[in-house]
Design an enzyme around this catalytic site. Structure first.
Site, PDB file in Angstrom:
ATOM      1  N   SER A 133       0.851  -1.191   0.000  1.00 54.69           N
ATOM      2  CA  SER A 133       0.000   0.000   0.000  1.00 54.69           C
ATOM      3  C   SER A 133       0.885   1.240   0.000  1.00 54.69           C
ATOM      4  CB  SER A 133      -0.887   0.020   1.256  1.00 54.69           C
ATOM      5  OG  SER A 133      -1.564   1.250   1.394  1.00 54.69           O
ATOM      6  N   TYR A 146      -1.863   0.724  10.786  1.00 56.45           N
ATOM      7  CA  TYR A 146      -1.901   0.208   9.421  1.00 56.45           C
ATOM      8  C   TYR A 146      -0.614   0.542   8.671  1.00 56.45           C
ATOM      9  CZ  TYR A 146      -3.635  -0.750   4.692  1.00 56.45           C
ATOM     10  OH  TYR A 146      -3.804  -1.235   3.416  1.00 56.45           O
TER      11      TYR A 146
END
Length: 248
Positions: A133, A146
């Site tokens: 990501s 995250y």
């Protein structure tokens, strides 16, 4: 003996995973669709002529069972299973949410890779593609758990490439930015539709799961001597995590 190329896609029950399974099947791969939700992966496998495997990547026993189904030879592994949980600042962080993110995005990726690596090497031209990501490249408020986990995905990928430098296995990572799927934001905010919708509010064209799957398929189908180390893609409207064009 079948010479058809084979691929494992984890987290294949929805979103990027399901779209990737479809993309690889369209390129002639027999796809092992691995995910926790049996009904979803069974339907997908039936649709694309693949094999459904119920698998929780955070469980060593479950991953061992996946490896048993795959057998001694595998051409491609797409480590897609992952997720974000919560959006609290560090001062109010939920320890269990952080553990869940590390377990699925890092430990799970490691366990699946470790279990399937001998089969990938045995293929003579294996490929490992980890779905990271842009959160693995930049920090943002409320995202520490995250971003830490996805930075972990990135570093594991880089380390694995160094460790496999003399083996016939390519190691790649794709790092998408804003991707609108049916479940990602909804899961992150524990089913709160309003919070999930706010993530994409005013963004005319976020990336879709199919956009990312198309890029993954392209990376995997390059010649065996071509390694796309890292591919970062964002929607045109997203210049960075903090700068997104939103229409009124």
């Amino acid at each position: 003996m079948s010479t058809r190329r084979t691929a494992v896609v984890t987290g294949a029950s929805s979103g990027i995973g399901a779209a990737t399974a479809r993309g690889l099947a369209a390129q002639g791969f027999h796809v092992y669709c691995a995910a926790r939700r049996a009904d979803r992966v069974e339907a997908l496998a039936a649709e694309i002529g693949g094999t459904a495997v119920v698998c929780d990547v955070t469980s060593e026993e479950s991953v061992a069972a996946l490896a048993e189904v795959v057998g001694d030879r595998l051409d491609v592994l797409v480590n897609n299973a992952g997720g974000a949980f919560g959006g609290s600042p560090v001062s109010a962080a939920d320890s269990d949410e952080w553990r869940r993110m590390y377990e699925v995005n890092v430990i799970g990726l490691m366990q699946v890779t470790r279990a399937l690596l001998p089969a990938l090497v045995a293929s003579g031209a294996g490929a490992i593609l980890n779905v990271g990501s842009t959160a693995g490249r930049i920090a943002y408020e409320g995202g520490a758990g995250y971003t830490a986990a996805k930075h972990g995905t990135q570093v594991v990928t880089e380390t694995l490439r160094l460790e496999l430098w003399d083996q016939p296995v390519r190691v790649m990572e794709i790092a998408p930015g804003m991707v609108k799927t049916d479940e990602f934001a909804l899961v992150r905010f524990d089913g709160d539709q309003e919070k999930a919708d706010a993530v994409y509010a005013g963004v005319a064209e976020p990336l879709t799961a199919e956009d990312v799957a198309d890029a993954i398929t392209w990376m995997i189908t390059r010649p065996p001597h071509v390694n796309i180390d890292e591919l970062v893609l964002r929607p045109r409207a997203q210049a960075s995590q903090h700068k997104v064009h939103r229409q009124a």
